[in-house]
Design a protein around this motif. Structure first.
Motif, PDB file in Angstrom:
ATOM      1  N   ALA A   1      20.295  10.332  -2.459  1.00 50.06           N
ATOM      2  CA  ALA A   1      20.304   8.976  -1.908  1.00 50.06           C
ATOM      3  C   ALA A   1      20.444   7.929  -3.009  1.00 50.06           C
ATOM      4  O   ALA A   1      20.805   6.777  -2.734  1.00 50.06           O
ATOM      5  N   ILE A   2      20.172   8.310  -4.259  1.00 47.04           N
ATOM      6  CA  ILE A   2      20.357   7.395  -5.381  1.00 47.04           C
ATOM      7  C   ILE A   2      21.811   7.517  -5.830  1.00 47.04           C
ATOM      8  O   ILE A   2      22.187   8.447  -6.546  1.00 47.04           O
ATOM      9  N   ARG A   3      22.649   6.611  -5.375  1.00 47.21           N
ATOM     10  CA  ARG A   3      24.082   6.655  -5.648  1.00 47.21           C
ATOM     11  C   ARG A   3      24.426   5.951  -6.951  1.00 47.21           C
ATOM     12  O   ARG A   3      23.858   4.914  -7.288  1.00 47.21           O
ATOM     13  N   THR A   4      25.378   6.520  -7.680  1.00 46.08           N
ATOM     14  CA  THR A   4      25.895   5.870  -8.881  1.00 46.08           C
ATOM     15  C   THR A   4      26.988   4.899  -8.486  1.00 46.08           C
ATOM     16  O   THR A   4      27.916   5.262  -7.767  1.00 46.08           O
ATOM     17  N   ILE A   5      26.857   3.662  -8.920  1.00 46.56           N
ATOM     18  CA  ILE A   5      27.895   2.655  -8.710  1.00 46.56           C
ATOM     19  C   ILE A   5      28.639   2.526 -10.032  1.00 46.56           C
ATOM     20  O   ILE A   5      28.105   1.982 -11.004  1.00 46.56           O
ATOM     21  N   MET A   6      29.840   3.055 -10.086  1.00 44.69           N
ATOM     22  CA  MET A   6      30.580   3.178 -11.332  1.00 44.69           C
ATOM     23  C   MET A   6      30.659   1.869 -12.110  1.00 44.69           C
ATOM     24  O   MET A   6      30.961   0.805 -11.555  1.00 44.69           O
TER      25      MET A   6
ATOM     26  N   MET B   1      12.907   1.730  -4.502  1.00 38.52           N
ATOM     27  CA  MET B   1      12.465   1.671  -3.116  1.00 38.52           C
ATOM     28  C   MET B   1      12.175   0.242  -2.674  1.00 38.52           C
ATOM     29  O   MET B   1      12.364  -0.103  -1.503  1.00 38.52           O
ATOM     30  N   ARG B   2      11.706  -0.578  -3.581  1.00 40.32           N
ATOM     31  CA  ARG B   2      11.461  -1.978  -3.242  1.00 40.32           C
ATOM     32  C   ARG B   2      12.766  -2.766  -3.121  1.00 40.32           C
ATOM     33  O   ARG B   2      12.785  -3.883  -2.599  1.00 40.32           O
ATOM     34  N   ASN B   3      13.849  -2.192  -3.642  1.00 41.78           N
ATOM     35  CA  ASN B   3      15.155  -2.858  -3.592  1.00 41.78           C
ATOM     36  C   ASN B   3      16.192  -1.940  -2.939  1.00 41.78           C
ATOM     37  O   ASN B   3      17.348  -1.890  -3.375  1.00 41.78           O
ATOM     38  N   LYS B   4      15.774  -1.234  -1.897  1.00 42.29           N
ATOM     39  CA  LYS B   4      16.652  -0.287  -1.205  1.00 42.29           C
ATOM     40  C   LYS B   4      17.917  -0.983  -0.698  1.00 42.29           C
ATOM     41  O   LYS B   4      17.903  -2.148  -0.319  1.00 42.29           O
ATOM     42  N   ASN B   5      19.010  -0.220  -0.732  1.00 39.06           N
ATOM     43  CA  ASN B   5      20.330  -0.692  -0.281  1.00 39.06           C
ATOM     44  C   ASN B   5      20.899  -1.826  -1.126  1.00 39.06           C
ATOM     45  O   ASN B   5      21.885  -2.447  -0.740  1.00 39.06           O
TER      46      ASN B   5
ATOM     47  N   ASP C   1       0.830  -1.203   0.000  1.00 38.17           N
ATOM     48  CA  ASP C   1       0.000   0.000   0.000  1.00 38.17           C
ATOM     49  C   ASP C   1       0.861   1.248   0.000  1.00 38.17           C
ATOM     50  O   ASP C   1       0.568   2.229  -0.688  1.00 38.17           O
ATOM     51  N   LYS C   2       1.954   1.205   0.804  1.00 38.80           N
ATOM     52  CA  LYS C   2       2.830   2.376   0.908  1.00 38.80           C
ATOM     53  C   LYS C   2       4.285   1.943   0.994  1.00 38.80           C
ATOM     54  O   LYS C   2       4.609   0.896   1.537  1.00 38.80           O
ATOM     55  N   LEU C   3       5.157   2.780   0.441  1.00 38.15           N
ATOM     56  CA  LEU C   3       6.593   2.570   0.512  1.00 38.15           C
ATOM     57  C   LEU C   3       7.221   3.809   1.143  1.00 38.15           C
ATOM     58  O   LEU C   3       6.786   4.929   0.874  1.00 38.15           O
ATOM     59  N   LYS C   4       8.259   3.610   1.957  1.00 37.84           N
ATOM     60  CA  LYS C   4       8.940   4.752   2.575  1.00 37.84           C
ATOM     61  C   LYS C   4      10.430   4.464   2.679  1.00 37.84           C
ATOM     62  O   LYS C   4      10.836   3.437   3.212  1.00 37.84           O
ATOM     63  N   VAL C   5      11.228   5.364   2.133  1.00 34.26           N
ATOM     64  CA  VAL C   5      12.680   5.313   2.266  1.00 34.26           C
ATOM     65  C   VAL C   5      13.153   6.730   2.535  1.00 34.26           C
ATOM     66  O   VAL C   5      12.878   7.639   1.749  1.00 34.26           O
ATOM     67  N   ASN C   6      13.840   6.917   3.657  1.00 33.91           N
ATOM     68  CA  ASN C   6      14.264   8.249   4.084  1.00 33.91           C
ATOM     69  C   ASN C   6      13.026   9.146   4.191  1.00 33.91           C
ATOM     70  O   ASN C   6      12.055   8.774   4.836  1.00 33.91           O
ATOM     71  N   ASP C   7      13.023  10.290   3.518  1.00 35.26           N
ATOM     72  CA  ASP C   7      11.833  11.149   3.583  1.00 35.26           C
ATOM     73  C   ASP C   7      10.983  11.050   2.318  1.00 35.26           C
ATOM     74  O   ASP C   7      10.116  11.880   2.057  1.00 35.26           O
ATOM     75  N   ILE C   8      11.239   9.991   1.530  1.00 38.75           N
ATOM     76  CA  ILE C   8      10.482   9.751   0.304  1.00 38.75           C
ATOM     77  C   ILE C   8       9.387   8.737   0.597  1.00 38.75           C
ATOM     78  O   ILE C   8       9.661   7.647   1.101  1.00 38.75           O
TER      79      ILE C   8
ATOM     80  N   THR D   1      21.315   6.321   7.665  1.00 37.14           N
ATOM     81  CA  THR D   1      21.837   5.500   8.768  1.00 37.14           C
ATOM     82  C   THR D   1      20.833   5.346   9.889  1.00 37.14           C
ATOM     83  O   THR D   1      20.653   4.249  10.455  1.00 37.14           O
ATOM     84  N   ASN D   2      20.106   6.410  10.208  1.00 26.99           N
ATOM     85  CA  ASN D   2      19.151   6.343  11.342  1.00 26.99           C
ATOM     86  C   ASN D   2      17.886   5.573  11.009  1.00 26.99           C
ATOM     87  O   ASN D   2      17.024   5.381  11.858  1.00 26.99           O
TER      88      ASN D   2
END
Length: 226
Positions: free
Chosen positions: A208-213, A163-167, A126-133, A223-224
């Motif tokens: 928060a969307i980091r580029t992995i070279m 968001m469904r595959n965070k980290n 129903d809802k997804l949350k990552v950081n303040d998104i 982190t929190n």
């Protein structure tokens, strides 16, 4: 029984596709125009939409755009338009696959079957949350820090996938397959373009969307929040 909406103004094509899919135990509802398609979608749900591009009145591209604003139903374009530019535009609007006429009914069915299985196998939160998104998946609304933002259909789908595959590191190939399908013939630069647009729309939160070279991207959780 899978339920398919066929949006095609050629009667003969309607009959050929409808007859073949009904033998495969699929229920096919045929409409002739884009306006009819949008109207019936307000009343009924479907497992997949087969959508012609060139139709009188509202064309397939416009229908696709309108559908993606409200529904996650898989869409396959069926068209005589084979230009790469048209195909890329269709994918950008949120289409899942693209079949050009003439085509094999067996191949079309295989694509339909694969997309429906993939869609049914996806758990929709129903809802997804990552950081303040935050994403309200039912309303298709995205907020950042409590403020609603507007995303194009492809950027919305990309954000949901992140968001469904965070980290997790997600390769460009994974993004192409998930968002455009196995038969996408463009290059991975289109991924970088959409990520750039998504970051810009998210503002500071887009960092928060980091580029992995040389690999792809990763949406990192603060982190929190881990």
């Amino acid at each position: 029984m899978d339920k398919i909406l066929l949006v095609e103004d050629e009667k003969r094509m309607q009959e050929i596709i409808s007859d073949y899919f009904q033998v495969k135990d699929c229920k096919v509802i045929c409409v002739n125009q884009g306006k009819e398609a949008l109207s019936i979608l307000e009343k009924e749900s479907f497992d997949l939409i087969l959508l012609d591009v060139m139709m009188p009145g509202i064309d397939g591209f416009t229908v696709c755009k309108e559908v993606r604003l409200r529904y996650e139903t898989p869409i396959i374009f069926i068209t005589a338009k084979s230009d790469e530019e048209d195909q890329l535009y269709g994918y950008e609007l949120g289409a899942d696959d693209y079949v050009t006429k003439p085509f094999s009914l067996g191949v079309l069915y295989a694509k339909v079957n694969s997309l429906i299985k993939r869609a049914k196998g996806t758990i929709i939160e129903d809802k997804l949350k990552v950081n303040d998104i935050c994403i309200d998946c039912k309303k298709l609304e995205v907020t950042v820090g409590g403020e609603e933002i507007k995303l194009a259909p492809m950027e919305y789908r990309m954000l949901v996938y992140f968001m469904r595959n965070k980290n997790q590191v997600i390769t460009r190939d994974q993004l192409i397959v998930r968002l455009w399908g196995y038969d996408f013939e463009g290059n991975d630069r289109v991924i970088d373009t959409h990520v750039k647009k998504l970051r810009k729309a998210l503002g500071k939160s887009g960092k928060a969307i980091r580029t992995i070279m040389k690999v792809g991207y990763k949406l990192e959780v603060a982190t929190n929040e881990k």
